[in-house]
Design a protein around this motif. Structure first.
Motif, PDB file in Angstrom:
ATOM      1  N   LYS A   1       0.850  -1.181   0.000  1.00  0.00           N
ATOM      2  CA  LYS A   1       0.000   0.000   0.000  1.00  0.00           C
ATOM      3  C   LYS A   1       0.894   1.241   0.000  1.00  0.00           C
ATOM      4  O   LYS A   1       2.025   1.219   0.502  1.00  0.00           O
ATOM      5  N   TYR A   2       0.344   2.333  -0.528  1.00  0.00           N
ATOM      6  CA  TYR A   2       1.116   3.561  -0.657  1.00  0.00           C
ATOM      7  C   TYR A   2       0.370   4.726  -0.007  1.00  0.00           C
ATOM      8  O   TYR A   2      -0.775   5.010  -0.347  1.00  0.00           O
TER       9      TYR A   2
ATOM     10  N   PHE B   1      -3.343   6.219  -4.757  1.00  0.00           N
ATOM     11  CA  PHE B   1      -2.748   6.162  -3.424  1.00  0.00           C
ATOM     12  C   PHE B   1      -3.792   5.663  -2.434  1.00  0.00           C
ATOM     13  O   PHE B   1      -4.986   5.945  -2.563  1.00  0.00           O
TER      14      PHE B   1
ATOM     15  N   ALA C   1      11.457   0.476  -8.184  1.00  0.00           N
ATOM     16  CA  ALA C   1      10.524  -0.652  -8.109  1.00  0.00           C
ATOM     17  C   ALA C   1      11.203  -1.888  -7.528  1.00  0.00           C
ATOM     18  O   ALA C   1      10.612  -2.610  -6.711  1.00  0.00           O
TER      19      ALA C   1
ATOM     20  N   ALA D   1       3.075   7.423  -9.271  1.00  0.00           N
ATOM     21  CA  ALA D   1       1.866   6.638  -9.543  1.00  0.00           C
ATOM     22  C   ALA D   1       1.847   6.079 -10.955  1.00  0.00           C
ATOM     23  O   ALA D   1       1.390   4.947 -11.180  1.00  0.00           O
TER      24      ALA D   1
ATOM     25  N   ILE E   1       4.375   2.511  -9.580  1.00  0.00           N
ATOM     26  CA  ILE E   1       3.381   1.563  -9.062  1.00  0.00           C
ATOM     27  C   ILE E   1       3.042   0.479 -10.079  1.00  0.00           C
ATOM     28  O   ILE E   1       3.064  -0.716  -9.742  1.00  0.00           O
TER      29      ILE E   1
ATOM     30  N   VAL F   1       5.958  -1.988 -10.298  1.00  0.00           N
ATOM     31  CA  VAL F   1       6.022  -2.893  -9.145  1.00  0.00           C
ATOM     32  C   VAL F   1       5.046  -4.054  -9.323  1.00  0.00           C
ATOM     33  O   VAL F   1       5.396  -5.221  -9.105  1.00  0.00           O
ATOM     34  N   GLU F   2       3.821  -3.744  -9.748  1.00  0.00           N
ATOM     35  CA  GLU F   2       2.815  -4.786  -9.943  1.00  0.00           C
ATOM     36  C   GLU F   2       3.233  -5.755 -11.048  1.00  0.00           C
ATOM     37  O   GLU F   2       3.095  -6.972 -10.903  1.00  0.00           O
TER      38      GLU F   2
END
Length: 338
Positions: free
Chosen positions: A2-3, A40, A294, A323, A327, A330-331
């Motif tokens: 989570k961010y 976020f 990441a 974002a 993000i 990373v996913e």
């Protein structure tokens, strides 16, 4: 992972270089709405006593800011930091109840038992290592929980006195999760026995993994369920090239430090870097290209971190970059097990 993003209640995280923009409630609400749209998960509001250096003169009202964010958003969780060395627990409990209602249960308190250097000087001595400091922190937790759960609460302690307080509306029993941060052995034990989630200052992967393992052992020994969250502070410097990112790091850790630290500290670059932003945010080294950042985020996730409390400057520009460029990466990397 989570961010969360840190919302300045002063005009920048950078303590020793000019880098802040306008600061007012509409701007804060606009940033919160943008963060929500960008994906976020939460906003973190540090207490207003956190600041020193060039940006210490411009501050927003802490609780009004939290309420304004609650009114302007629909899904963003709001975390607000309070400290036993500064805040009164009954008032913090009252304000938490008020904002939790406004936000439809999207609010949490984070009790942070750290002192900045100027506080230590004001309080004369190593109060953080004193029995009084620990007892005050214990009482703070006790009063918070008492106000939140008792029908009519009275408390007579060494540090806090409360008489017949009843803030809770009908049907409400608690405000959770209750986050807390503290690094001494005593505070970690108190947090393990008392709170729901643990937040850490920035550290290396090895430092953070060791801290998480220690807290898990303490939690199990206390007969408590697993913490709902392990959070860590980090400052992000993302650029197209590693060289550009390092140039920015140099800029915010090299400018005009003589006015704020001793010559001995000035000679130690690690201390300068730790003090450049709040809560050792540069130590996790989220500095580099999107791919490098990441990869480091996934390393922290593997170590047990589930919430990153991120600092950015310039705020909106760098939040959007994170974002859109980090993000999703990373996913993707997690899904592909890279």
């Amino acid at each position: 992972m989570k961010y969360a993003y840190w919302q300045p209640v002063s005009n920048s995280w950078l303590r020793h270089v000019e880098d802040g923009g306008p600061l007012n409630v509409p701007c804060v609400q606009e940033t919160a709405q943008m963060a929500e749209n960008l994906g976020f998960d939460a906003v973190f509001l540090p207490d207003t006593y956190l600041y020193q250096g060039k940006n210490a003169d411009q501050k927003l009202d802490f609780w009004k800011t939290a309420g304004a964010i609650a009114e302007a958003t629909d899904t963003l969780h709001i975390m607000a930091a309070v400290r036993p060395s500064i805040d009164q627990p009954a008032e913090a409990a009252r304000q938490a109840i008020k904002i939790d209602e406004i936000s439809n249960s999207r609010f949490s308190l984070a009790v942070v038992s750290f002192l900045r250097e100027e506080e230590r000087k004001r309080l004369a001595g190593d109060i953080e290592g004193s029995e009084e400091f620990y007892l005050q922190t214990e009482e703070f937790f006790e009063v918070l929980r008492g106000v939140w759960t008792a029908g009519s609460y009275t408390y007579d302690g060494l540090f806090y006195q409360v008489e017949h307080i009843d803030y809770l509306p009908a049907g409400r029993k608690d405000i959770s999760p209750l986050y807390a941060g503290g690094e001494s052995d005593y505070l970690r034990q108190t947090i393990a026995e008392t709170c729901d989630a643990y937040i850490m200052k920035g550290g290396t992967v090895q430092e953070v993994a060791s801290m998480i393992a220690d807290m898990q052992i303490r939690r199990e020994a206390a007969g408590k369920s697993t913490f709902t969250e392990f959070g860590m502070t980090a400052y992000v410097i993302c650029r197209e090239t590693e060289e550009e990112a390092i140039q920015e790091w140099e800029r915010i850790t090299s400018s005009d430090y003589e006015a704020y630290v001793t010559q001995e500290e000035l000679a130690q670059k690690s201390l300068i870097s730790d003090d450049a932003v709040a809560a050792r945010g540069l130590r996790p080294n989220l500095v580099g290209t999107p791919l490098q950042i990441a990869q480091r985020i996934l390393a922290y996730e593997h170590a047990g971190v589930s919430l990153l409390l991120l600092q950015f400057s310039p705020q909106k520009q760098e939040m959007e970059r994170f974002a859109k460029e980090i993000i999703p990466l990373v996913e993707e990397m997690r899904d592909n097990s890279i």
